[in-house]
Design a protein around this motif. Structure first.
Motif, PDB file in Angstrom:
ATOM      1  N   ARG A   1      15.466  61.514 -14.015  1.00 20.64           N
ATOM      2  CA  ARG A   1      16.690  61.885 -14.720  1.00 20.64           C
ATOM      3  C   ARG A   1      16.758  61.181 -16.076  1.00 20.64           C
ATOM      4  NH1 ARG A   1      19.980  61.318 -10.795  1.00 20.64           N
ATOM      5  NH2 ARG A   1      20.594  59.155 -11.165  1.00 20.64           N
ATOM      6  N   LEU A   2      16.338  59.915 -16.105  1.00 21.68           N
ATOM      7  CA  LEU A   2      16.363  59.181 -17.363  1.00 21.68           C
ATOM      8  C   LEU A   2      15.351  59.750 -18.352  1.00 21.68           C
ATOM      9  CD1 LEU A   2      17.652  56.844 -18.877  1.00 21.68           C
ATOM     10  CD2 LEU A   2      15.887  55.337 -17.950  1.00 21.68           C
ATOM     11  N   LYS A   3      14.181  60.145 -17.874  1.00 17.93           N
ATOM     12  CA  LYS A   3      13.194  60.792 -18.745  1.00 17.93           C
ATOM     13  C   LYS A   3      13.791  62.041 -19.388  1.00 17.93           C
ATOM     14  CE  LYS A   3       9.006  59.393 -16.209  1.00 17.93           C
ATOM     15  NZ  LYS A   3       7.850  59.889 -15.425  1.00 17.93           N
ATOM     16  N   GLN A   4      14.462  62.866 -18.588  1.00 13.96           N
ATOM     17  CA  GLN A   4      15.066  64.079 -19.113  1.00 13.96           C
ATOM     18  C   GLN A   4      16.166  63.755 -20.115  1.00 13.96           C
ATOM     19  OE1 GLN A   4      16.331  66.791 -16.073  1.00 13.96           O
ATOM     20  NE2 GLN A   4      14.267  67.057 -15.235  1.00 13.96           N
ATOM     21  N   HIS A   5      16.930  62.703 -19.831  1.00 13.24           N
ATOM     22  CA  HIS A   5      18.004  62.299 -20.743  1.00 13.24           C
ATOM     23  C   HIS A   5      17.435  61.918 -22.114  1.00 13.24           C
ATOM     24  CE1 HIS A   5      21.650  60.497 -22.276  1.00 13.24           C
ATOM     25  NE2 HIS A   5      21.065  59.319 -22.379  1.00 13.24           N
TER      26      HIS A   5
ATOM     27  N   PHE B   1       6.094  54.366 -17.750  1.00 16.85           N
ATOM     28  CA  PHE B   1       6.046  53.073 -18.435  1.00 16.85           C
ATOM     29  C   PHE B   1       6.937  53.088 -19.675  1.00 16.85           C
ATOM     30  CE2 PHE B   1       4.380  50.312 -21.753  1.00 16.85           C
ATOM     31  CZ  PHE B   1       4.339  49.088 -21.103  1.00 16.85           C
ATOM     32  N   VAL B   2       6.821  54.131 -20.490  1.00 13.76           N
ATOM     33  CA  VAL B   2       7.625  54.230 -21.714  1.00 13.76           C
ATOM     34  C   VAL B   2       9.112  54.248 -21.374  1.00 13.76           C
ATOM     35  CG1 VAL B   2       8.250  55.755 -23.630  1.00 13.76           C
ATOM     36  CG2 VAL B   2       5.839  55.321 -23.107  1.00 13.76           C
ATOM     37  N   THR B   3       9.493  55.014 -20.370  1.00 12.58           N
ATOM     38  CA  THR B   3      10.900  55.155 -20.009  1.00 12.58           C
ATOM     39  C   THR B   3      11.489  53.843 -19.511  1.00 12.58           C
ATOM     40  OG1 THR B   3      10.524  57.474 -19.404  1.00 12.58           O
ATOM     41  CG2 THR B   3      12.505  56.429 -18.538  1.00 12.58           C
TER      42      THR B   3
ATOM     43  N   ALA C   1      14.609  48.767 -20.367  1.00 13.86           N
ATOM     44  CA  ALA C   1      14.712  47.308 -20.297  1.00 13.86           C
ATOM     45  C   ALA C   1      14.925  46.695 -21.676  1.00 13.86           C
ATOM     46  CB  ALA C   1      13.452  46.735 -19.649  1.00 13.86           C
ATOM     47  N   TRP C   2      14.229  47.210 -22.697  1.00 14.75           N
ATOM     48  CA  TRP C   2      14.366  46.670 -24.055  1.00 14.75           C
ATOM     49  C   TRP C   2      15.773  46.899 -24.593  1.00 14.75           C
ATOM     50  CZ3 TRP C   2      11.402  48.574 -28.994  1.00 14.75           C
ATOM     51  CH2 TRP C   2      11.376  47.536 -29.943  1.00 14.75           C
ATOM     52  N   THR C   3      16.333  48.069 -24.307  1.00  8.81           N
ATOM     53  CA  THR C   3      17.700  48.362 -24.739  1.00  8.81           C
ATOM     54  C   THR C   3      18.687  47.397 -24.085  1.00  8.81           C
ATOM     55  OG1 THR C   3      17.186  50.715 -25.067  1.00  8.81           O
ATOM     56  CG2 THR C   3      19.500  50.135 -24.765  1.00  8.81           C
TER      57      THR C   3
ATOM     58  N   LEU D   1      16.263  56.612 -27.059  1.00 12.79           N
ATOM     59  CA  LEU D   1      15.334  57.484 -27.787  1.00 12.79           C
ATOM     60  C   LEU D   1      14.523  56.675 -28.798  1.00 12.79           C
ATOM     61  CD1 LEU D   1      14.263  60.282 -28.640  1.00 12.79           C
ATOM     62  CD2 LEU D   1      16.259  60.465 -30.155  1.00 12.79           C
ATOM     63  N   ALA D   2      15.193  55.815 -29.562  1.00 11.59           N
ATOM     64  CA  ALA D   2      14.498  55.007 -30.566  1.00 11.59           C
ATOM     65  C   ALA D   2      13.473  54.092 -29.915  1.00 11.59           C
ATOM     66  CB  ALA D   2      15.512  54.187 -31.365  1.00 11.59           C
ATOM     67  N   ALA D   3      13.851  53.472 -28.801  1.00 14.50           N
ATOM     68  CA  ALA D   3      12.930  52.565 -28.109  1.00 14.50           C
ATOM     69  C   ALA D   3      11.733  53.326 -27.545  1.00 14.50           C
ATOM     70  CB  ALA D   3      13.670  51.831 -26.994  1.00 14.50           C
ATOM     71  N   ALA D   4      11.981  54.463 -26.916  1.00 13.75           N
ATOM     72  CA  ALA D   4      10.891  55.255 -26.342  1.00 13.75           C
ATOM     73  C   ALA D   4       9.936  55.738 -27.425  1.00 13.75           C
ATOM     74  CB  ALA D   4      11.460  56.440 -25.566  1.00 13.75           C
TER      75      ALA D   4
END
Length: 204
Positions: free
Chosen positions: A6-10, A29-31, A36-38, A96-99
Protein backbone atom coordinates in the motif's frame (compact mmCIF):
# COMPACT_ATOMS: atom_id res chain seq x y z
CA UNK A 1 -3.14 -5.61 0.99
CA UNK A 2 0.12 -5.67 3.01
CA UNK A 3 1.19 -2.31 4.42
CA UNK A 4 4.39 -2.13 2.34
CA UNK A 5 2.48 -2.71 -0.91
CA UNK A 6 0.00 0.00 0.00
CA UNK A 7 2.85 2.37 0.81
CA UNK A 8 4.54 1.62 -2.53
CA UNK A 9 1.31 2.52 -4.32
CA UNK A 10 0.96 5.68 -2.24
CA UNK A 11 4.44 6.84 -3.27
CA UNK A 12 3.73 6.09 -6.93
CA UNK A 13 0.44 8.02 -6.75
CA UNK A 14 2.19 10.99 -5.12
CA UNK A 15 4.57 11.17 -8.06
CA UNK A 16 1.82 10.89 -10.64
CA UNK A 17 -0.38 13.46 -8.92
CA UNK A 18 2.41 16.06 -8.75
CA UNK A 19 3.87 15.48 -12.23
CA UNK A 20 7.03 13.97 -10.73
CA UNK A 21 6.74 10.23 -11.44
CA UNK A 22 9.46 7.88 -10.31
CA UNK A 23 11.58 6.32 -13.05
CA UNK A 24 10.40 2.89 -11.87
CA UNK A 25 8.14 1.51 -9.12
CA UNK A 26 9.90 1.63 -5.74
CA UNK A 27 11.41 -1.61 -4.44
CA UNK A 28 10.79 -2.81 -0.91
CA UNK A 29 14.23 -1.51 0.12
CA UNK A 30 13.57 1.92 -1.40
CA UNK A 31 10.11 2.14 0.17
CA UNK A 32 11.11 1.11 3.69
CA UNK A 33 14.26 3.24 3.63
CA UNK A 34 12.31 6.30 2.43
CA UNK A 35 9.80 5.77 5.22
CA UNK A 36 12.47 5.42 7.91
CA UNK A 37 14.44 8.45 6.65
CA UNK A 38 11.30 10.60 6.65
CA UNK A 39 10.56 9.58 10.24
CA UNK A 40 14.18 10.25 11.25
CA UNK A 41 13.97 13.77 9.80
CA UNK A 42 10.73 14.51 11.60
CA UNK A 43 11.47 13.12 15.06
CA UNK A 44 14.59 15.28 15.46
CA UNK A 45 14.70 19.09 15.55
CA UNK A 46 16.91 19.76 12.54
CA UNK A 47 17.02 23.26 11.00
CA UNK A 48 15.00 23.15 7.78
CA UNK A 49 17.96 24.16 5.61
CA UNK A 50 20.28 21.46 6.97
CA UNK A 51 21.20 18.64 4.62
CA UNK A 52 20.30 15.25 6.09
CA UNK A 53 22.28 12.18 5.06
CA UNK A 54 21.31 8.60 4.41
CA UNK A 55 24.03 5.96 4.19
CA UNK A 56 23.84 2.32 3.11
CA UNK A 57 26.06 -0.36 1.59
CA UNK A 58 25.39 -2.25 -1.62
CA UNK A 59 26.77 -5.60 -2.71
CA UNK A 60 28.11 -5.16 -6.25
CA UNK A 61 29.49 -8.66 -6.85
CA UNK A 62 27.26 -9.21 -9.86
CA UNK A 63 27.83 -5.72 -11.25
CA UNK A 64 31.63 -5.62 -11.56
CA UNK A 65 33.45 -5.75 -14.89
CA UNK A 66 35.39 -8.01 -15.10
CA UNK A 67 33.02 -10.16 -13.00
CA UNK A 68 33.99 -11.72 -9.70
CA UNK A 69 35.13 -15.34 -9.93
CA UNK A 70 32.32 -17.81 -9.22
CA UNK A 71 34.37 -19.41 -6.46
CA UNK A 72 34.35 -16.20 -4.42
CA UNK A 73 32.03 -16.60 -1.42
CA UNK A 74 32.31 -13.14 0.13
CA UNK A 75 30.73 -9.81 -0.73
CA UNK A 76 31.93 -6.76 -2.63
CA UNK A 77 30.53 -3.71 -0.88
CA UNK A 78 30.34 -0.16 -2.12
CA UNK A 79 29.17 2.89 -0.20
CA UNK A 80 26.04 4.84 -1.06
CA UNK A 81 25.23 8.28 0.36
CA UNK A 82 22.07 10.31 -0.22
CA UNK A 83 21.48 13.92 0.84
CA UNK A 84 18.29 15.96 1.04
CA UNK A 85 17.39 19.17 2.89
CA UNK A 86 15.39 18.62 6.06
CA UNK A 87 12.71 20.85 4.54
CA UNK A 88 11.97 18.25 1.83
CA UNK A 89 11.80 15.40 4.32
CA UNK A 90 9.25 17.30 6.39
CA UNK A 91 7.06 18.41 3.49
CA UNK A 92 3.93 16.74 2.10
CA UNK A 93 5.96 15.00 -0.62
CA UNK A 94 8.65 13.71 1.73
CA UNK A 95 8.14 10.02 0.93
CA UNK A 96 8.32 10.72 -2.79
CA UNK A 97 11.43 12.90 -2.47
CA UNK A 98 13.18 10.32 -0.29
CA UNK A 99 12.29 7.41 -2.59
CA UNK A 100 13.44 9.31 -5.69
CA UNK A 101 16.74 10.26 -4.03
CA UNK A 102 17.45 6.67 -2.98
CA UNK A 103 16.60 5.42 -6.48
CA UNK A 104 18.97 8.02 -7.98
CA UNK A 105 21.82 6.85 -5.75
CA UNK A 106 21.19 3.20 -6.61
CA UNK A 107 21.21 4.14 -10.29
CA UNK A 108 24.52 5.96 -9.83
CA UNK A 109 25.96 2.95 -8.05
CA UNK A 110 24.81 0.61 -10.83
CA UNK A 111 26.57 2.79 -13.39
CA UNK A 112 29.85 2.91 -11.48
CA UNK A 113 29.89 0.06 -8.93
CA UNK A 114 33.65 0.16 -8.33
CA UNK A 115 33.64 3.82 -7.29
CA UNK A 116 34.32 3.81 -3.55
CA UNK A 117 33.76 7.58 -3.23
CA UNK A 118 36.53 8.17 -0.71
CA UNK A 119 35.36 11.79 -0.40
CA UNK A 120 32.30 10.54 1.51
CA UNK A 121 34.18 9.83 4.73
CA UNK A 122 34.86 13.46 5.74
CA UNK A 123 31.31 14.42 4.74
CA UNK A 124 29.86 11.70 6.95
CA UNK A 125 32.13 12.45 9.91
CA UNK A 126 31.29 16.15 9.75
CA UNK A 127 27.56 15.39 9.64
CA UNK A 128 27.31 12.46 12.04
CA UNK A 129 24.36 13.90 13.96
CA UNK A 130 22.44 14.35 10.69
CA UNK A 131 23.20 10.87 9.35
CA UNK A 132 20.86 7.88 9.25
CA UNK A 133 22.73 4.63 8.68
CA UNK A 134 20.90 1.65 7.18
CA UNK A 135 22.38 -1.80 7.69
CA UNK A 136 21.14 -5.22 6.67
CA UNK A 137 18.69 -5.83 3.85
CA UNK A 138 14.98 -6.39 3.42
CA UNK A 139 16.02 -9.66 1.75
CA UNK A 140 18.24 -10.89 4.63
CA UNK A 141 16.66 -14.11 5.94
CA UNK A 142 17.78 -13.92 9.57
CA UNK A 143 14.95 -16.13 10.83
CA UNK A 144 15.90 -18.95 8.47
CA UNK A 145 19.59 -18.68 9.38
CA UNK A 146 18.75 -18.77 13.10
CA UNK A 147 16.79 -22.04 12.74
CA UNK A 148 19.09 -24.61 14.38
CA UNK A 149 16.66 -27.48 14.07
CA UNK A 150 14.04 -26.37 16.60
CA UNK A 151 12.16 -24.14 14.18
CA UNK A 152 12.38 -20.41 13.52
CA UNK A 153 12.88 -18.20 16.60
CA UNK A 154 9.91 -16.11 17.70
CA UNK A 155 11.99 -12.96 17.55
CA UNK A 156 15.41 -12.04 16.20
CA UNK A 157 17.05 -8.67 16.87
CA UNK A 158 20.43 -7.22 15.90
CA UNK A 159 22.48 -6.56 19.05
CA UNK A 160 24.84 -3.92 17.67
CA UNK A 161 22.45 -1.01 17.19
CA UNK A 162 24.52 1.53 19.07
CA UNK A 163 24.30 4.59 16.83
CA UNK A 164 21.84 7.44 17.24
CA UNK A 165 20.09 7.05 13.92
CA UNK A 166 20.81 3.48 12.89
CA UNK A 167 18.24 1.32 11.12
CA UNK A 168 18.61 -2.43 10.56
CA UNK A 169 16.48 -4.30 8.02
CA UNK A 170 15.76 -8.00 7.71
CA UNK A 171 13.08 -10.18 6.21
CA UNK A 172 10.32 -10.92 8.73
CA UNK A 173 9.62 -14.26 10.34
CA UNK A 174 6.86 -15.12 7.85
CA UNK A 175 9.17 -14.45 4.90
CA UNK A 176 6.78 -11.82 3.51
CA UNK A 177 7.16 -8.81 5.76
CA UNK A 178 10.16 -6.63 6.57
CA UNK A 179 11.39 -6.18 10.13
CA UNK A 180 12.75 -2.72 10.91
CA UNK A 181 14.91 -2.21 14.01
CA UNK A 182 15.74 1.38 14.96
CA UNK A 183 18.26 2.93 17.36
CA UNK A 184 17.65 6.42 18.74
CA UNK A 185 19.25 7.49 22.01
CA UNK A 186 16.45 9.72 23.28
CA UNK A 187 13.22 8.03 24.36
CA UNK A 188 11.05 10.93 23.22
CA UNK A 189 12.53 10.74 19.73
CA UNK A 190 12.05 6.97 19.68
CA UNK A 191 8.39 7.40 20.62
CA UNK A 192 7.92 10.05 17.92
CA UNK A 193 9.65 7.86 15.34
CA UNK A 194 7.38 4.91 16.12
CA UNK A 195 4.24 7.06 15.97
CA UNK A 196 5.27 8.67 12.67
CA UNK A 197 6.31 5.32 11.19
CA UNK A 198 2.94 3.73 11.89
CA UNK A 199 1.06 6.84 10.72
CA UNK A 200 2.90 7.04 7.38
CA UNK A 201 2.79 3.28 6.89
CA UNK A 202 -0.99 3.57 6.90
CA UNK A 203 -0.96 6.33 4.24
CA UNK A 204 -3.40 5.87 1.38
Amino acid sequence: MPDNQRLKQHIVHLGEAHDAPLTRPPSTFVTVTALAWTCFARCKLFPLDDDLLLFFLADVCDRLDPPVDRGYVGVCLTRCLVMLPARELRGPLALLAAAAAVQDEIRRMNGDPANQQSHLTPIMLASWDRLMNVSGSSGFTAYDIADFGWGKPKRTEPIRLNHDGQVALMRGRDGLRVQVSVSLLQQAQMDDFRSLFLELLGSN
